[in-house]
Design a protein around this motif. Structure first.
Motif, PDB file in Angstrom:
ATOM      1  N   UNK A 105       0.830  -1.198   0.000  1.00 44.09           N
ATOM      2  CA  UNK A 105       0.000   0.000   0.000  1.00 44.09           C
ATOM      3  C   UNK A 105       0.861   1.244   0.000  1.00 44.09           C
ATOM      4  N   UNK A 106       0.591   2.143   0.944  1.00 43.75           N
ATOM      5  CA  UNK A 106       1.349   3.382   1.054  1.00 43.75           C
ATOM      6  C   UNK A 106       2.513   3.272   2.036  1.00 43.75           C
ATOM      7  N   UNK A 107       2.772   2.066   2.512  1.00 43.32           N
ATOM      8  CA  UNK A 107       3.818   1.851   3.514  1.00 43.32           C
ATOM      9  C   UNK A 107       4.904   0.929   2.968  1.00 43.32           C
ATOM     10  N   UNK A 108       6.064   1.011   3.597  1.00 48.39           N
ATOM     11  CA  UNK A 108       7.168   0.118   3.246  1.00 48.39           C
ATOM     12  C   UNK A 108       7.581  -0.635   4.496  1.00 48.39           C
ATOM     13  N   UNK A 109       7.358  -1.938   4.493  1.00 51.16           N
ATOM     14  CA  UNK A 109       7.715  -2.771   5.641  1.00 51.16           C
ATOM     15  C   UNK A 109       9.238  -2.916   5.710  1.00 51.16           C
ATOM     16  N   UNK A 110       9.787  -2.791   6.905  1.00 51.22           N
ATOM     17  CA  UNK A 110      11.231  -2.918   7.070  1.00 51.22           C
ATOM     18  C   UNK A 110      11.712  -4.300   6.650  1.00 51.22           C
ATOM     19  N   UNK A 111      10.962  -5.328   7.013  1.00 52.05           N
ATOM     20  CA  UNK A 111      11.328  -6.690   6.624  1.00 52.05           C
ATOM     21  C   UNK A 111      10.070  -7.562   6.641  1.00 52.05           C
ATOM     22  N   UNK A 112      10.043  -8.528   5.726  1.00 56.79           N
ATOM     23  CA  UNK A 112       8.937  -9.488   5.660  1.00 56.79           C
ATOM     24  C   UNK A 112       9.538 -10.877   5.551  1.00 56.79           C
ATOM     25  N   UNK A 113       9.108 -11.771   6.416  1.00 55.41           N
ATOM     26  CA  UNK A 113       9.570 -13.160   6.406  1.00 55.41           C
ATOM     27  C   UNK A 113       8.447 -14.051   5.891  1.00 55.41           C
ATOM     28  N   UNK A 127      16.028   5.978  17.550  1.00 48.43           N
ATOM     29  CA  UNK A 127      16.124   7.190  16.736  1.00 48.43           C
ATOM     30  C   UNK A 127      14.811   7.511  16.034  1.00 48.43           C
ATOM     31  N   UNK A 128      13.801   6.634  16.164  1.00 51.00           N
ATOM     32  CA  UNK A 128      12.521   6.782  15.476  1.00 51.00           C
ATOM     33  C   UNK A 128      11.443   7.347  16.391  1.00 51.00           C
ATOM     34  N   UNK A 129      10.296   7.659  15.775  1.00 54.28           N
ATOM     35  CA  UNK A 129       9.101   8.080  16.516  1.00 54.28           C
ATOM     36  C   UNK A 129       7.946   7.164  16.119  1.00 54.28           C
ATOM     37  N   UNK A 130       6.858   7.155  16.897  1.00 55.68           N
ATOM     38  CA  UNK A 130       5.704   6.311  16.554  1.00 55.68           C
ATOM     39  C   UNK A 130       4.853   6.881  15.410  1.00 55.68           C
ATOM     40  N   UNK A 131       5.261   8.002  14.855  1.00 51.76           N
ATOM     41  CA  UNK A 131       4.482   8.629  13.794  1.00 51.76           C
ATOM     42  C   UNK A 131       4.264   7.653  12.642  1.00 51.76           C
ATOM     43  N   UNK A 132       3.055   7.588  12.161  1.00 51.43           N
ATOM     44  CA  UNK A 132       2.627   6.739  11.042  1.00 51.43           C
ATOM     45  C   UNK A 132       2.500   5.259  11.414  1.00 51.43           C
ATOM     46  N   UNK A 133       2.770   4.884  12.645  1.00 56.39           N
ATOM     47  CA  UNK A 133       2.711   3.476  13.007  1.00 56.39           C
ATOM     48  C   UNK A 133       1.329   2.883  12.739  1.00 56.39           C
ATOM     49  N   UNK A 134       0.282   3.608  13.098  1.00 57.32           N
ATOM     50  CA  UNK A 134      -1.069   3.085  12.908  1.00 57.32           C
ATOM     51  C   UNK A 134      -1.367   2.812  11.440  1.00 57.32           C
ATOM     52  N   UNK A 135      -1.023   3.746  10.570  1.00 56.18           N
ATOM     53  CA  UNK A 135      -1.292   3.538   9.137  1.00 56.18           C
ATOM     54  C   UNK A 135      -0.406   2.433   8.563  1.00 56.18           C
TER      55      UNK A 135
END
Length: 296
Positions: A105-113, A127-135
């Motif tokens: 979709x509009x997201x990019x998964x860091x890794x998929x197994x 170094x990250x924030x929770x921003x966009x986590x829900x979407x």
């Protein structure tokens, strides 16, 4: 070799850029690494190092990696940790694919197994924030049924408060271990064939359709995608997802797995090596570069 904790953020950011997938790919493409070595020495504080200095480039990278593990755990550190201490310890690469930066979709998964199961890993470093986590989570569940958040143990309480109960959690401990805080629950409620198909290449979604219904639609190029999607949307979505995962597993690169299993590549470069799918020349160039003598 003693590591001094007197690195400022700008130094650590520069060092992180040299301990990364992009930097390691360059180590496999050219034998001239003089610029890389100069920069690495500069930001690691070569002239101020006490005691014995690293003898080879591989030793210097290992030293830098250790500095980053202790002071600046950026995304590559997490991805490499995921591969080395979670995937390689629990799964056989001959039957498993770990995909990097996989668009859903509009997201990019860091890794998929993907193997007999399917898991998405969303990494949130210090170094990250929770921003966009829900979407991001909403998108991931359109194509996969198990989703994990992978974060440092110091951030565990922060994320547990905002995560749905069916999202699994992996923690990076103070001792450098990867532990499963809670298992992901299998969630098929949000699966969507359109999201799965959009994440595939044309030969892959063509194969997906043919495997499920025995034929591919006759349509002009401009209408072909829509014709394939209409077929998939008529099928049970769990059936589509099962074949979708089978298609993704066909991306397994057995030559890369063989090189990785030989153990000649240091563990700190494993994730980059696994994703780059090196040929024999690239593999030998990498090994040769890592053995460059720094003390001559």
């Amino acid at each position: 070799m003693q590591i001094t904790p007197t690195y400022d953020k700008s130094q650590l950011r520069e060092l992180a850029s040299m301990v990364s997938h992009a930097a390691f790919k360059k180590l496999s493409s050219s034998s001239n690494q003089s610029s890389y070595i100069r920069r690495m020495k500069k930001y690691v504080g070569w002239n101020d190092m006490a005691g014995d200095k690293p003898a080879q480039l591989g030793d210097l990278i290992a030293h830098s990696y250790q500095i980053l593990e202790q002071n600046y755990r950026h995304e590559y550190i997490y991805k490499n940790k995921l591969l080395n201490d979670y995937v390689l310890k629990q799964y056989l690469l001959d039957d498993t694919i770990l995909l990097n930066e996989f668009r859903i979709g509009q997201s990019i998964a860091d890794a998929v197994l993907v193997n007999g199961t399917n898991k998405v890993f969303e990494i949130k470093t210090e170094l990250d924030t929770p921003e966009r986590l829900e979407s991001q989570l909403n998108d991931y569940y359109k194509a996969f049924t198990e989703v994990y958040l992978f974060t440092h143990i110091s951030l565990l309480d922060k994320y547990i408060r905002i995560l749905p109960s069916y999202v699994g959690v992996l923690v990076y401990t103070e001792k450098g271990e990867v532990l499963e805080h809670r298992a992901a629950l299998n969630n098929k409620e949000y699966l969507d064939a359109s999201f799965m198909m959009a994440s595939l290449r044309k030969p892959e979604y063509s194969k997906l359709v043919k495997q499920l219904v025995g034929f591919i639609p006759e349509a002009t190029p401009v209408f072909y995608y829509r014709a394939c999607l209409e077929i998939l949307e008529e099928l049970p979505v769990e059936e589509v997802q099962m074949m979708y995962c089978h298609i993704l597993k066909s991306r397994i690169d057995r030559q890369t797995n063989l090189y990785l299993s030989q153990g000649d590549v240091p563990s700190y470069v494993n994730f980059s090596f696994y994703q780059a799918k090196y040929n024999k020349n690239s593999y030998l160039t990498m090994i040769n570069n890592l053995s460059k003598n720094l003390l001559l």
